[in-house]
Design an enzyme around this catalytic site. Structure first.
Site, PDB file in Angstrom:
ATOM      1  CB  THR A  24     -14.453 -97.545 -40.260  1.00  0.00           C
ATOM      2  OG1 THR A  24     -13.136 -97.172 -39.858  1.00  0.00           O
ATOM      3  CG2 THR A  24     -15.185 -98.089 -39.032  1.00  0.00           C
ATOM      4  CG  PHE A  80     -19.714 -97.390 -39.176  1.00  0.00           C
ATOM      5  CD1 PHE A  80     -19.403 -96.882 -37.923  1.00  0.00           C
ATOM      6  CD2 PHE A  80     -18.981 -96.938 -40.273  1.00  0.00           C
ATOM      7  CE1 PHE A  80     -18.387 -95.940 -37.764  1.00  0.00           C
ATOM      8  CE2 PHE A  80     -17.962 -96.002 -40.121  1.00  0.00           C
ATOM      9  CZ  PHE A  80     -17.670 -95.503 -38.861  1.00  0.00           C
TER      10      PHE A  80
HETATM   11  O1  LIG Z   1     -14.613 -91.688 -32.507  1.00  0.00           O
HETATM   12  C1  LIG Z   1     -15.346 -91.659 -33.513  1.00  0.00           C
HETATM   13  O2  LIG Z   1     -15.539 -90.637 -34.180  1.00  0.00           O
HETATM   14  C2  LIG Z   1     -15.991 -92.892 -33.922  1.00  0.00           C
HETATM   15  O3  LIG Z   1     -17.026 -92.852 -34.545  1.00  0.00           O
HETATM   16  C3  LIG Z   1     -15.254 -94.178 -33.694  1.00  0.00           C
HETATM   17  C4  LIG Z   1     -14.240 -94.309 -34.787  1.00  0.00           C
HETATM   18  C5  LIG Z   1     -12.917 -93.937 -34.564  1.00  0.00           C
HETATM   19  C6  LIG Z   1     -11.997 -94.076 -35.599  1.00  0.00           C
HETATM   20  C7  LIG Z   1     -12.381 -94.554 -36.819  1.00  0.00           C
HETATM   21  C8  LIG Z   1     -13.698 -94.917 -37.021  1.00  0.00           C
HETATM   22  C9  LIG Z   1     -14.642 -94.804 -36.000  1.00  0.00           C
END
Ligand SMILES: O=C(O)C(=O)Cc1ccccc1
Length: 403
Positions: free
Chosen positions: A286, A288
């Site tokens: 992911t 960010f």
């Molecule tokens: O829900 C979380 O913990 C988040 O930070 C969002 C998320 C959910 C799944 C993968 C990456 C981020």
């Protein structure tokens, strides 16, 4: 305690939020028109701080004329605000006790390791966004928020310094809602974090994996574990975030309910890890973004990325022409995203913050691998500006090359 939109209502907007905005070369929006203007903007911001401290100082040394204080009162007041014992009228206060205006030296000695930085993120403690905040600023104070919108607002209202936003995933692709948020708000991208996400199935202590009939998590996490969840034959239940789902498992106390979250969330909420690395794709990455009120000054010291959003006139070949401005200068594009806007037109606020309503058929978001300090990046955007209907630089920031 986390921040909710309710908590943010009625908060006093202070200081540099009112610092003057920049003019932009070539009409480029996003504070990257001229690098020297950026320095000017930061400079003005500091001057504004000095000015507000000056007003405070003036008030503090106004003497009280009507009543003569007793010795005891003078002593007490001296202890509180630095008035000398033999000067009851307070003309000779200890000026060292007054707040000092910030100097360039103060700013340069600010810790660069991220300590004292308050970073808002969406989710409960243990959410992946919090991991991203800690990766970017290992000594920061993460501030949980109920929604991304609250995290953005917290930065805008000076309650925190930065916000973290998940923007795309190697399996699920772009997080469109968050692209929309980037455009609706006036924050700048100042960094990126790429993180490998290993999802776990969590359950109450004593519960077995076979007992789980219901699994709660953030919709992205549920989507990233689709195959595992189908094999388990469980009902999927959406939650605000992964750590929030783990918390719910605890508060509901149901043995047949599990959560998809991190091993760290299991630790925080006292849950058991029933299965590890349950994501469908081994390499589940992911990306960010880190957002702040002010842009960073782009350099040439390391690889940088620049994120822009633009729209084009209708016509054959316009997108081809837009992409050519980068190709012809040897600039690599790392991401392109388009968002239709026919159903839900956006209100775009211009740099004067006065707001002009503009409606676009499509918005194109591009990340390119160059710093705005490079002449080729400036000339590419200058060229794009000639035929783009709208163009905004969302930020120029160091690339995360650590994964
Ligand atoms: O829900 C979380 O913990 C988040 O930070 C969002 C998320 C959910 C799944 C993968 C990456 C981020």
């Amino acid at each position: 305690m986390g921040l909710s939109m309710m908590a943010l209502k009625g908060v006093f907007i202070s200081g540099c939020a009112k610092a003057p905005q920049l003019g932009f070369a070539n009409g480029l929006s996003g504070n990257y028109g001229l690098i020297k203007n950026l320095r000017y903007d930061l400079d003005k911001c500091c001057k504004w701080e000095c000015c507000s401290f000056g007003v405070l100082a003036q008030k503090a040394i106004t003497p009280v004329e009507d009543e003569k204080p007793t010795v005891r009162e003078v002593e007490a007041s001296a202890a509180n605000d630095g008035v000398h014992e033999n000067d009851p009228k307070g003309f000779h206060k200890d000026l060292n006790l007054l707040p000092k205006p910030l100097t360039a030296v103060d700013l340069s000695s600010a810790p660069s390791d991220g300590s004292k930085v308050r970073v808002a993120y969406q989710g409960a403690p243990g959410a992946y966004c919090e991991d991203a905040a800690l990766k970017a600023y290992p000594k920061c104070e993460p501030v949980p928020c109920e929604e991304f919108e609250a995290a953005f607002k917290a930065v805008e209202l000076w309650l925190v310094d930065k916000a973290v936003l998940s923007i795309e995933n190697s399996v699920g692709g772009s997080i469109h809602r968050n692209y929309d948020l980037l455009l609706r708000h006036r924050l700048h991208i100042v960094g990126e974090v790429q993180m490998r996400i290993d999802h776990c199935l969590l359950g109450l202590p004593g519960a077995r994996k076979e007992e789980i009939k219901r699994v709660m998590s953030h919709p992205q996490a549920l989507a990233q574990c689709e195959t595992t969840l189908t094999d388990l034959g469980v009902v999927k239940v959406g939650a605000l975030d992964t750590a929030g789902a783990a918390q719910l498992v605890v508060t509901e106390g149901a043995r047949d309910t599990g959560a998809i979250a991190s091993a760290r969330a299991a630790d925080i909420y006292g849950l058991n890890v029933l299965a590890e690395r349950i994501q469908d794709d081994e390499e589940n990455i992911t990306r960010f973004l880190i957002l702040a009120r002010d842009p960073i000054i782009p350099g040439l010291d390391r690889p940088y990325k620049t994120s822009i959003v633009f729209s084009l006139e209708q016509g054959p070949g316009v997108l081809f022409k837009a992409l050519a401005v980068f190709a012809l200068r040897g600039i690599n594009l790392s991401k392109i995203e388009s968002r239709p806007q026919q159903q839900r037109p956006l209100r775009v606020v211009d740099d004067s913050n006065e707001g002009t309503a503009k409606y676009f058929d499509y918005l194109f978001y591009i990340d390119f691998e160059a710093s705005m300090a490079e002449p080729r990046a400036q000339s590419a955007l200058g060229n794009l500006q000639e035929f783009a209907r709208f163009l905004r630089v969302l930020g120029c920031y160091p690339m995360d090359t650590a994964l």
